[in-house]
Design a protein around this motif. Structure first.
Motif, PDB file in Angstrom:
ATOM      1  N   GLU A  38      -0.291  35.812  21.654  1.00  0.00           N
ATOM      2  CA  GLU A  38      -0.973  34.615  21.987  1.00  0.00           C
ATOM      3  C   GLU A  38      -0.031  33.752  22.771  1.00  0.00           C
ATOM      4  O   GLU A  38      -0.366  33.126  23.580  1.00  0.00           O
ATOM      5  CB  GLU A  38      -1.360  33.817  21.048  1.00  0.00           C
ATOM      6  CG  GLU A  38      -2.531  34.395  20.163  1.00  0.00           C
ATOM      7  CD  GLU A  38      -2.272  35.543  19.085  1.00  0.00           C
ATOM      8  OE1 GLU A  38      -0.853  35.806  18.941  1.00  0.00           O
ATOM      9  OE2 GLU A  38      -2.926  35.909  18.311  1.00  0.00           O
ATOM     10  N   LEU A  67      -0.584  33.605  26.490  1.00  0.00           N
ATOM     11  CA  LEU A  67      -1.620  32.879  27.070  1.00  0.00           C
ATOM     12  C   LEU A  67      -0.913  31.094  27.277  1.00  0.00           C
ATOM     13  O   LEU A  67      -0.991  30.729  28.369  1.00  0.00           O
ATOM     14  CB  LEU A  67      -2.870  32.274  26.080  1.00  0.00           C
ATOM     15  CG  LEU A  67      -3.627  33.451  25.984  1.00  0.00           C
ATOM     16  CD1 LEU A  67      -4.787  33.292  24.910  1.00  0.00           C
ATOM     17  CD2 LEU A  67      -4.380  33.941  27.269  1.00  0.00           C
ATOM     18  N   LEU A  68      -0.279  30.914  26.277  1.00  0.00           N
ATOM     19  CA  LEU A  68       0.637  29.775  26.403  1.00  0.00           C
ATOM     20  C   LEU A  68       1.591  29.706  27.476  1.00  0.00           C
ATOM     21  O   LEU A  68       1.809  28.681  28.384  1.00  0.00           O
ATOM     22  CB  LEU A  68       1.290  29.261  25.268  1.00  0.00           C
ATOM     23  CG  LEU A  68       0.548  29.228  23.851  1.00  0.00           C
ATOM     24  CD1 LEU A  68       0.892  28.679  22.596  1.00  0.00           C
ATOM     25  CD2 LEU A  68      -0.985  28.188  23.908  1.00  0.00           C
ATOM     26  N   ARG A  95      -0.353  29.582  30.763  1.00  0.00           N
ATOM     27  CA  ARG A  95      -0.971  28.192  31.020  1.00  0.00           C
ATOM     28  C   ARG A  95       0.120  27.407  31.572  1.00  0.00           C
ATOM     29  O   ARG A  95      -0.163  26.441  32.640  1.00  0.00           O
ATOM     30  CB  ARG A  95      -1.623  27.559  29.748  1.00  0.00           C
ATOM     31  CG  ARG A  95      -3.025  28.376  29.353  1.00  0.00           C
ATOM     32  CD  ARG A  95      -3.446  27.963  28.027  1.00  0.00           C
ATOM     33  NE  ARG A  95      -4.503  28.841  27.329  1.00  0.00           N
ATOM     34  CZ  ARG A  95      -4.866  28.785  26.285  1.00  0.00           C
ATOM     35  NH1 ARG A  95      -4.300  27.956  25.445  1.00  0.00           N
ATOM     36  NH2 ARG A  95      -6.011  29.701  26.134  1.00  0.00           N
ATOM     37  N   ARG A 144     -15.018  25.129  29.818  1.00  0.00           N
ATOM     38  CA  ARG A 144     -15.253  26.045  29.049  1.00  0.00           C
ATOM     39  C   ARG A 144     -16.968  25.687  28.808  1.00  0.00           C
ATOM     40  O   ARG A 144     -17.470  25.016  28.051  1.00  0.00           O
ATOM     41  CB  ARG A 144     -14.986  26.290  27.626  1.00  0.00           C
ATOM     42  CG  ARG A 144     -13.627  26.611  27.641  1.00  0.00           C
ATOM     43  CD  ARG A 144     -12.733  26.898  26.179  1.00  0.00           C
ATOM     44  NE  ARG A 144     -11.667  27.672  26.344  1.00  0.00           N
ATOM     45  CZ  ARG A 144     -10.850  28.141  25.402  1.00  0.00           C
ATOM     46  NH1 ARG A 144     -11.401  27.955  24.236  1.00  0.00           N
ATOM     47  NH2 ARG A 144      -9.855  28.987  25.597  1.00  0.00           N
ATOM     48  N   ARG A 150     -11.397  21.040  28.508  1.00  0.00           N
ATOM     49  CA  ARG A 150     -10.227  20.808  27.429  1.00  0.00           C
ATOM     50  C   ARG A 150      -8.777  20.487  28.125  1.00  0.00           C
ATOM     51  O   ARG A 150      -8.570  21.452  29.088  1.00  0.00           O
ATOM     52  CB  ARG A 150     -10.580  22.058  26.462  1.00  0.00           C
ATOM     53  CG  ARG A 150      -8.939  22.522  25.759  1.00  0.00           C
ATOM     54  CD  ARG A 150      -8.962  23.736  25.162  1.00  0.00           C
ATOM     55  NE  ARG A 150      -7.911  24.112  24.239  1.00  0.00           N
ATOM     56  CZ  ARG A 150      -7.528  25.309  23.734  1.00  0.00           C
ATOM     57  NH1 ARG A 150      -8.171  26.334  24.325  1.00  0.00           N
ATOM     58  NH2 ARG A 150      -6.469  25.352  23.418  1.00  0.00           N
ATOM     59  N   TYR A 173      -0.230  21.397  20.978  1.00  0.00           N
ATOM     60  CA  TYR A 173       0.318  22.797  21.298  1.00  0.00           C
ATOM     61  C   TYR A 173       1.711  23.056  22.049  1.00  0.00           C
ATOM     62  O   TYR A 173       2.454  24.044  21.982  1.00  0.00           O
ATOM     63  CB  TYR A 173      -0.789  23.430  22.456  1.00  0.00           C
ATOM     64  CG  TYR A 173      -2.020  24.024  21.831  1.00  0.00           C
ATOM     65  CD1 TYR A 173      -2.587  23.502  20.780  1.00  0.00           C
ATOM     66  CD2 TYR A 173      -2.180  25.418  21.935  1.00  0.00           C
ATOM     67  CE1 TYR A 173      -3.918  24.093  20.275  1.00  0.00           C
ATOM     68  CE2 TYR A 173      -3.264  26.206  21.515  1.00  0.00           C
ATOM     69  CZ  TYR A 173      -4.112  25.140  20.628  1.00  0.00           C
ATOM     70  OH  TYR A 173      -5.341  25.938  20.159  1.00  0.00           O
ATOM     71  N   ASP A 179     -10.084  23.299  21.571  1.00  0.00           N
ATOM     72  CA  ASP A 179     -10.052  24.744  21.138  1.00  0.00           C
ATOM     73  C   ASP A 179     -11.003  24.717  20.010  1.00  0.00           C
ATOM     74  O   ASP A 179     -11.714  25.810  20.178  1.00  0.00           O
ATOM     75  CB  ASP A 179      -8.585  24.916  20.517  1.00  0.00           C
ATOM     76  CG  ASP A 179      -8.430  26.361  19.755  1.00  0.00           C
ATOM     77  OD1 ASP A 179      -8.867  27.197  20.432  1.00  0.00           O
ATOM     78  OD2 ASP A 179      -7.864  26.490  18.841  1.00  0.00           O
TER      79      ASP A 179
HETATM   80  C1  IPM Z   1      -8.174  29.893  22.982  1.00  0.00           C
HETATM   81  C2  IPM Z   1      -7.366  30.591  21.939  1.00  0.00           C
HETATM   82  C3  IPM Z   1      -5.955  30.406  22.069  1.00  0.00           C
HETATM   83  C4  IPM Z   1      -5.852  28.643  21.925  1.00  0.00           C
HETATM   84  C5  IPM Z   1      -4.997  30.972  21.032  1.00  0.00           C
HETATM   85  C6  IPM Z   1      -5.196  32.599  21.434  1.00  0.00           C
HETATM   86  C7  IPM Z   1      -3.649  30.844  21.610  1.00  0.00           C
HETATM   87  O1  IPM Z   1      -7.992  30.185  20.683  1.00  0.00           O
HETATM   88  O2  IPM Z   1      -7.916  30.298  24.280  1.00  0.00           O
HETATM   89  O3  IPM Z   1      -9.180  29.346  22.764  1.00  0.00           O
HETATM   90  O4  IPM Z   1      -5.820  28.210  20.982  1.00  0.00           O
HETATM   91  O5  IPM Z   1      -5.875  28.160  23.016  1.00  0.00           O
END
Ligand code: IPM
Ligand code: MG
Length: 365
Positions: A90, A93-94, A97, A107, A133, A140, A253
Motif C-alpha cells: 500500500e 499508492l501513498l 499520490r 470517487r 477526497r 495519512y 477513505d
Molecule cells: C484506498 C485504499 C488506500 C487508502 C490504502 C490501500 C492505502 O484503502 O485507496 O481507499 O487508504 O487510501
C-alpha cells in the motif's frame, strides 16, 4: 497522429487482468477518434517488493511523472501481510499520490439502474454521488511515530509506549480541495456537503471556516455540513439526496467504501486522482486486488474500463472518446452482459468472464 503516453501499473491480484482489458478499450477508442497511445508497463506494490525489495521504485515514479496519465489496477494481497510496515504494498499508492502531487481524489458512487437489485438497500431510487477526497494531507501524511512513556494508569498498569498519527491541514490545502468541490458541484446538481468532525476536531473547524468564506464566490451552489458519523447514517438513510461530498483523506477513505457498497456496483466504480493542471493524473478501480479470484477470469473489468474513460476526459481532454466508452459500458449492461459479481437477482442475462465482458464492450465502441 496525436500519441499519448500512459504508464500502466497492473500491480497485484486481478490488477494486471483488468488493466489489460482497459488498455484494449483505450486503443479501440483511440482508433475511433483518431489518436494513439504509447503504453509503458511498470511495477508497483507486492510484485515490485518481490522484484526490487521496495513497493515503489524511483524508475516507476519517473515513468509516471513523464507520462500524460497513469492507469493502475490494484496493489496488495495476503502474500505481503508479513512485510515491514515501511514497505507494505500500500505504500506504493501513498508514494505515487505524494510523488505525483495527486491531492484530489474523485470517487463517483453511481448506481447503474440495471444493477439496482444488487444494492443492499431497499427501495433506493437513484444514487449519484461524487466524493471528493483530499488525498495528500491529513492523518495519512501527518507526523507519526512512537515514543517511550512511563505513565501509570488507574489500574496500576504502566504504559510502555505511545504511538501517534497526526491530523493536520493548512489553509492552502483546505482551500485547494474545497474549491475543487465547489467547481464539481457547479458542474453537477449544485449541492456541496462538507463532511467533517467539527464538534471535536480543530482541523475540521478550520475546514468549516474556509468553506463558509468561499461559499459566496459560488452563489449557485448550496453548501451544507455534516458530521462524519451522521453522514455514514445518512448515506444509508437518504443516499439519493447527496450530490458532491468533500472531505478529508481519512473520512473520504471510509465514506467512499460505504458509498460504493450501497450502489451495489462496487465492481463498477472508477476513480481519478488529480494534481495541478498539466500534471499526470492516476486512474484506478475502487475495488482492490481480490487475490482470491486472480487468474480465474472472474474479475469484472468494468471499473477499470470506466477509469480509462475518466482518464480520457480528465487528463487527455478526449471527451468524445470518453463518452464512447461510457455508452459502450451502459449498452453492454443493457444488453444483459454480467460478470458474476454483478449478476444480482436479474434474469435474462448472459454471464461472461473478464475477456467476455471486455469483448462485449469493445464490440459496442
Ligand atoms: C484506498 C485504499 C488506500 C487508502 C490504502 C490501500 C492505502 O484503502 O485507496 O481507499 O487508504 O487510501
Ligand atoms: Mg480505501
Amino acid at each position: 497522429m496525436k500519441t499519448y503516453k500512459v504508464a500502466v501499473i497492473g500491480g497485484d491480484g486481478i490488477g494486471p487482468e483488468v488493466t489489460a482489458s482497459a488498455v484494449k478499450v483505450l486503443k479501440k477508442a483511440g482508433d475511433k477518434c483518431g489518436f494513439a497511445f504509447e503504453f509503458t508497463e511498470c511495477d508497483a506494490g507486492g510484485c515490485s517488493i518481490d522484484k526490487y525489495g521496495v513497493p515503489l521504485t524511483e524508475q516507476t515514479l519517473d515513468i509516471c511523472k513523464s507520462s500524460d496519465a497513469v492507469l493502475l489496477g490494484a496493489v496488495g494481497g495476503p502474500k505481503w501481510d508479513g512485510v515491514d510496515a515501511s514497505i507494505r504494498p500500500e505504500r506504493a499508492l501513498l508514494g505515487l499520490r505524494s510523488g505525483l502531487g495527486l491531492y484530489s481524489n474523485l470517487r463517483p458512487a453511481l448506481m447503474f439502474k440495471e444493477l439496482a437489485a444488487a444494492s443492499p438497500l431497499k427501495n433506493v431510487e437513484s444514487i449519484d454521488i461524487l466524493i471528493v477526497r483530499e488525498l495528500t494531507g491529513g492523518i495519512y501524511f501527518g507526523k507519526h511515530g512512537r515514543a517511550e512513556l512511563s505513565e501509570t494508569l488507574s489500574d496500576g498498569s504502566v504504559k510502555g509506549l505511545t504511538a501517534y498519527d497526526t491530523e493536520e491541514y493548512s489553509t492552502a490545502e483546505i482551500t485547494r480541495i474545497l474549491k475543487e468541490g465547489f467547481r464539481y458541484a457547479q458542474g453537477r446538481n449544485k449541492k456541496l456537503t462538507l463532511v467533517d468532525k467539527a464538534n471535536v476536531l480543530e482541523s475540521s473547524r478550520l475546514w468549516r471556516e474556509i468553506a463558509s468564506e468561499l461559499a459566496p464566490s459560488y452563489p449557485d451552489v448550496t453548501l451544507d455540513y455534516l458530521y462524519v458519523d451522521n453522514c455514514s447514517m445518512q448515506l444509508i438513510n437518504r443516499p439519493s439526496t447527496f450530490d458532491v461530498i468533500v472531505t478529508s483523506n481519512m473520512f473520504g477513505d471510509i465514506l467512499s467504501d460505504e458509498a460504493g457498497m450501497i450502489t451495489g456496483s462496487i465492481g463498477m466504480l472508477p476513480s481519478a486522482s488529480l494534481g495541478s493542471p498539466g500534471t499526470p493524473g492516476m486512474y484506478e478501480p475502487v475495488h482492490g486486488s481480490a487475490p482470491d479470484i486472480a487468474g480465474t477470469g472472474k474479475a469484472n473489468p468494468l471499473a477499470t474500463i470506466l477509469s480509462a474513460s475518466m482518464l480520457l476526459r480528465w487528463s487527455l481532454g478526449e471527451s468524445e472518446a470518453s463518452d464512447l466508452i461510457e455508452k459502450a459500458v451502459r449498452d453492454t449492461l443493457a444488453d444483459g452482459y454480467r460478470t458474476v459479481d454483478i449478476k444480482g437477482g436479474s434474469s435474462d442475462i448472459t454471464i461472461v468472464d473478464t475477456e467476455g465482458m471486455t469483448a462485449a464492450v469493445l464490440n459496442r465502441i
